[in-house]
Design a protein around this motif. Sequence first.
Motif: not given
Length: 376
Positions: A174-180, A182-187, A274-276
């Motif tokens: 499923a999609d895991f948008p980048a804003h999530l 940011r909400e988790e504290g990852v710049p 996908r973000h790693f």
Amino acid sequence: MTDRTGLTIGVLGSYGGRNLGDEAILTGLLNDLREQEPNARIVVFSRNPAHTRAAHPDVEAVPWEGVSRVDSSVILGELDLLILGGGGILYDREARRYLRVVRVAQERGLPLLTYAVGVGPLTDGVDTAMVRETLASAVEVTVRDQESRVVLEEAGLLNPITVTGDPAFLLQPADFPAHLLREEGVPAGTRLIGMSVREPGRAAERLDVDGYHRLLAQIADFLVHRVDAYVLFVPMERDDIRHSHGVMSHMTAADRGRILHGDYSPEQVLGLMRHFDLAVGMRLHFLIFAAMIGTPFLPLPYAGKVFDLANRLGVPALKGVAREVEGPLLAEVDRLWDEREARAAATARRVAEVCDQALGTSQVTRAVLDSLRTRT
């Protein structure tokens, strides 16, 4: 059997415990059943029926722990088939708990299918005997890895055993948008390393808590400085949060560490991969998710099932977590980073093969379901 438009299928496993790996298995299994038997009535035996119903509103969920034989028999009497699995549930001191339910089902003449089940370690006499005797009458036995087949053979099971693959390999991200993030504290605009830790326990009894916390902290610090990254710890179950904090407490670069706190589905965590830029971890399904997405990963094995995954995918795996050997682990992390692109194509081919093997469970299940339909 009563007349109805579809079969009634029971699913028994380690579900409802808020372990993302187990929930990934259940999701893959249910998706498979729905595709093969769209009109089926599916009853999931869950540790937390409310959690299972919320995650899968199209199934029924009932408790099984602490339920009497009489009450279990009522539900089991409504089924056409009981599916045991998948996941690692048949091991010392735990197998007997699941097989107690299975035995009640078999007393009622209910067919049993094991669905890519994980087996071992299995050395206790009571559990070994129960596994051998109960699975002997199964219509089909499928296991998720070679280690599980060997354990069953050593336990004395004479049935044909089909090695397939973990049902999690059937999932779609499923999609895991980048804003999530940011909400988790990852710049934004930084490299990101995914890390997975786990608690000691019956499945990882050799782990010394403080020792492996320090070792993983050294790996995290090394990656922070080696690739100028942030490290995001991904808890696959609740207690992983505590151990992630334990690792961070030993990091010199703890300001670059974050812990994922949101409540996400298995498909979302699969999409997160996908973000790693790199994944280093202990939890089996964290590593499976990384492999499926194509993220370079290094297993930190604590059990045979993680070694088996590494072997099937052709990636290095070291025993340093249990032995607290810092040098080889850091060297392998460094090598993985340098060779990540060169390794990608070979790993992707192996992953595709394992995904095909996971589909083998569907083929076995389809034959069983076809046989049951002819009897209705």
